[in-house]
Design a protein around this motif. Structure first.
Motif, PDB file in Angstrom:
ATOM      1  N   SER A 181       0.840  -1.200   0.000  1.00 35.86           N
ATOM      2  CA  SER A 181       0.000   0.000   0.000  1.00 35.86           C
ATOM      3  C   SER A 181       0.873   1.246   0.000  1.00 35.86           C
ATOM      4  O   SER A 181       1.937   1.267   0.636  1.00 35.86           O
ATOM      5  CB  SER A 181      -0.908  -0.011   1.240  1.00 35.86           C
ATOM      6  OG  SER A 181      -1.849   1.023   1.183  1.00 35.86           O
ATOM      7  N   VAL A 182       0.440   2.265  -0.754  1.00 35.55           N
ATOM      8  CA  VAL A 182       1.140   3.551  -0.755  1.00 35.55           C
ATOM      9  C   VAL A 182       0.112   4.675  -0.634  1.00 35.55           C
ATOM     10  O   VAL A 182      -1.056   4.505  -0.963  1.00 35.55           O
ATOM     11  CB  VAL A 182       1.970   3.765  -2.048  1.00 35.55           C
ATOM     12  CG1 VAL A 182       3.104   2.758  -2.139  1.00 35.55           C
ATOM     13  CG2 VAL A 182       1.093   3.726  -3.290  1.00 35.55           C
ATOM     14  N   GLU A 183       0.583   5.809  -0.162  1.00 31.77           N
ATOM     15  CA  GLU A 183      -0.291   6.981  -0.113  1.00 31.77           C
ATOM     16  C   GLU A 183      -0.483   7.528  -1.519  1.00 31.77           C
ATOM     17  O   GLU A 183       0.439   7.520  -2.336  1.00 31.77           O
ATOM     18  CB  GLU A 183       0.320   8.054   0.796  1.00 31.77           C
ATOM     19  CG  GLU A 183       0.291   7.684   2.267  1.00 31.77           C
ATOM     20  CD  GLU A 183       0.737   8.823   3.158  1.00 31.77           C
ATOM     21  OE1 GLU A 183       0.921   9.950   2.649  1.00 31.77           O
ATOM     22  OE2 GLU A 183       0.902   8.581   4.366  1.00 31.77           O
ATOM     23  N   LEU A 184      -1.685   7.994  -1.786  1.00 34.65           N
ATOM     24  CA  LEU A 184      -1.982   8.561  -3.100  1.00 34.65           C
ATOM     25  C   LEU A 184      -1.237   9.876  -3.299  1.00 34.65           C
ATOM     26  O   LEU A 184      -1.062  10.658  -2.355  1.00 34.65           O
ATOM     27  CB  LEU A 184      -3.487   8.807  -3.253  1.00 34.65           C
ATOM     28  CG  LEU A 184      -4.381   7.569  -3.356  1.00 34.65           C
ATOM     29  CD1 LEU A 184      -5.843   7.988  -3.330  1.00 34.65           C
ATOM     30  CD2 LEU A 184      -4.083   6.779  -4.619  1.00 34.65           C
ATOM     31  N   ASP A 244      -0.249   7.469  -9.447  1.00 34.78           N
ATOM     32  CA  ASP A 244      -0.243   6.778  -8.156  1.00 34.78           C
ATOM     33  C   ASP A 244       0.303   5.360  -8.292  1.00 34.78           C
ATOM     34  O   ASP A 244       1.006   4.863  -7.416  1.00 34.78           O
ATOM     35  CB  ASP A 244      -1.666   6.739  -7.583  1.00 34.78           C
ATOM     36  CG  ASP A 244      -2.229   8.139  -7.385  1.00 34.78           C
ATOM     37  OD1 ASP A 244      -1.621   8.922  -6.633  1.00 34.78           O
ATOM     38  OD2 ASP A 244      -3.256   8.448  -7.986  1.00 34.78           O
ATOM     39  N   LEU A 245      -0.016   4.717  -9.402  1.00 37.08           N
ATOM     40  CA  LEU A 245       0.458   3.357  -9.638  1.00 37.08           C
ATOM     41  C   LEU A 245       1.970   3.333  -9.872  1.00 37.08           C
ATOM     42  O   LEU A 245       2.673   2.447  -9.382  1.00 37.08           O
ATOM     43  CB  LEU A 245      -0.278   2.760 -10.843  1.00 37.08           C
ATOM     44  CG  LEU A 245      -0.395   1.247 -10.887  1.00 37.08           C
ATOM     45  CD1 LEU A 245      -1.088   0.710  -9.646  1.00 37.08           C
ATOM     46  CD2 LEU A 245      -1.145   0.815 -12.128  1.00 37.08           C
ATOM     47  N   ALA A 246       2.483   4.325 -10.620  1.00 32.74           N
ATOM     48  CA  ALA A 246       3.932   4.422 -10.828  1.00 32.74           C
ATOM     49  C   ALA A 246       4.643   4.595  -9.486  1.00 32.74           C
ATOM     50  O   ALA A 246       5.702   4.000  -9.247  1.00 32.74           O
ATOM     51  CB  ALA A 246       4.250   5.580 -11.766  1.00 32.74           C
ATOM     52  N   ALA A 247       4.039   5.387  -8.592  1.00 30.14           N
ATOM     53  CA  ALA A 247       4.619   5.575  -7.258  1.00 30.14           C
ATOM     54  C   ALA A 247       4.594   4.273  -6.462  1.00 30.14           C
ATOM     55  O   ALA A 247       5.544   3.956  -5.733  1.00 30.14           O
ATOM     56  CB  ALA A 247       3.853   6.666  -6.506  1.00 30.14           C
ATOM     57  N   TYR A 248       3.514   3.490  -6.620  1.00 35.82           N
ATOM     58  CA  TYR A 248       3.432   2.203  -5.932  1.00 35.82           C
ATOM     59  C   TYR A 248       4.587   1.290  -6.364  1.00 35.82           C
ATOM     60  O   TYR A 248       5.266   0.682  -5.528  1.00 35.82           O
ATOM     61  CB  TYR A 248       2.093   1.516  -6.221  1.00 35.82           C
ATOM     62  CG  TYR A 248       2.120   0.043  -5.888  1.00 35.82           C
ATOM     63  CD1 TYR A 248       1.986  -0.387  -4.572  1.00 35.82           C
ATOM     64  CD2 TYR A 248       2.359  -0.913  -6.876  1.00 35.82           C
ATOM     65  CE1 TYR A 248       2.073  -1.740  -4.257  1.00 35.82           C
ATOM     66  CE2 TYR A 248       2.447  -2.254  -6.564  1.00 35.82           C
ATOM     67  CZ  TYR A 248       2.303  -2.666  -5.258  1.00 35.82           C
ATOM     68  OH  TYR A 248       2.414  -4.002  -4.948  1.00 35.82           O
ATOM     69  N   PHE A 249       4.812   1.184  -7.680  1.00 36.71           N
ATOM     70  CA  PHE A 249       5.888   0.306  -8.159  1.00 36.71           C
ATOM     71  C   PHE A 249       7.262   0.788  -7.673  1.00 36.71           C
ATOM     72  O   PHE A 249       8.126  -0.019  -7.326  1.00 36.71           O
ATOM     73  CB  PHE A 249       5.870   0.222  -9.686  1.00 36.71           C
ATOM     74  CG  PHE A 249       4.859  -0.751 -10.215  1.00 36.71           C
ATOM     75  CD1 PHE A 249       5.029  -2.110 -10.059  1.00 36.71           C
ATOM     76  CD2 PHE A 249       3.722  -0.302 -10.872  1.00 36.71           C
ATOM     77  CE1 PHE A 249       4.092  -3.021 -10.545  1.00 36.71           C
ATOM     78  CE2 PHE A 249       2.778  -1.193 -11.359  1.00 36.71           C
ATOM     79  CZ  PHE A 249       2.972  -2.553 -11.193  1.00 36.71           C
TER      80      PHE A 249
END
Length: 299
Positions: free
Chosen positions: A132-135, A143-148
């Motif tokens: 899980s990551v903060e939006l 947001d998905l790029a930040a998750y990866f």
């Protein structure tokens, strides 16, 4: 027909997934009766889940992508099987927001930027993998790029888009995930970034040519690419009468008896699709009898 494509560059430095999702997003819109901002948010999430889910090779594996941004849409959720077939829902599909100043749908405000993006990979083991990551923005691709980058340490370029027509139907939808593999240097990064910038918005590319291969070759125009696989994807819900029956049982004897007394039978609709499961008074009574008998055995 919607399609998903997986590829790798000939130099082995970059892998890519591309998906076209116009038909399955339109199916989701019809099930949810969603307005444009909700359609775009759910469509982007379905496309992302499809690409991520198709990377799971285990039979029976699934990937859930859940976005809770604190915006008026509420929770946006999509689930993919290992073939990239997806199903999902948006909590408040009737949310209607004015367009942004640039004339685009305001997905970021509809989703909200104060919350989390959560990925659940269920590989059939005892415990699923949860990240899980903060939006950042609620626009989903960013947001998905930040998750990866944060959760998996994989540099990723992601674009997702849904183009909604004047009659609120889906005109184009899809996206891509481009990921650097170990050993990729600054020159590779620069070439990927240059291709992404030159390609422009994903919906404009898909509106012009709905082929996933055309999208891939446009974005990775500076690379020679080997296509590893191409497969059809669709909106596919795995609900069943047995699952609905288990949901009824989970309510407990008292609640089922109240339901029987108040309504006789009942109709339960699946939140992911448009199937409705009907249970007669006799069927509800049989469930109650079974539950009581089980309780006596357990004592």
């Amino acid at each position: 027909m919607d399609q998903l494509l997986r590829a790798i560059t000939k130099d082995g430095m970059v892998k890519a997934a591309v998906v076209t999702t116009k038909e399955l997003t339109e199916r989701a819109r019809n099930i949810q009766k969603s307005l444009p901002a909700a359609t775009a948010a759910l469509g982007r999430t379905l496309a992302a889940a499809s690409m991520m889910g198709s990377a799971l090779k285990e039979d029976g594996a699934s990937l859930t992508l859940q976005i809770k941004g604190g915006g008026p849409l509420g929770t946006v959720l999509a689930v993919s099987d290992s073939q990239g077939c997806v199903w999902g829902y948006v909590q408040n599909p009737q949310v209607d927001l004015p367009l942004r100043p640039d004339g685009k749908l305001d997905v970021g405000r509809a989703v909200g930027g104060e919350g989390t993006l959560t990925v659940i990979r269920d590989l059939g083991m005892k415990e699923p993998y949860i990240g899980s990551v903060e939006l950042l923005s609620g626009e989903i691709a960013e947001d998905l790029a930040a998750y990866f980058a944060e959760s998996e340490q994989v540099p990723t370029a992601c674009a997702l888009g849904v183009l909604v027509d004047r009659d609120q139907s889906v005109k184009a939808a899809g996206g891509y995930l481009i990921q650097l593999l170990p050993g990729a240097g600054e020159d590779v990064i620069a070439r990927v970034e240059g291709g992404v910038l030159a390609a422009g918005p994903v919906t404009a590319l898909l509106e012009k040519d709905p082929s996933p291969e055309a999208l891939l070759r446009t974005v990775l125009s500076d690379f020679e690419v080997d296509i590893l696989e191409t497969s059809p994807v669709e909106y596919r819900c795995y609900c069943s009468r047995d699952r609905v029956e288990r949901a009824l049982i989970s309510m407990g004897v008292d609640e089922l008896e109240d339901l029987l007394a108040e309504q006789g039978g009942c109709e339960l609709g699946c939140q992911f699709c448009d199937k409705v499961y009907k249970f007669t008074a006799g069927e509800l009574q049989a469930l109650i009898d079974e539950m009581r008998a089980q309780k006596r055995e357990d004592k």
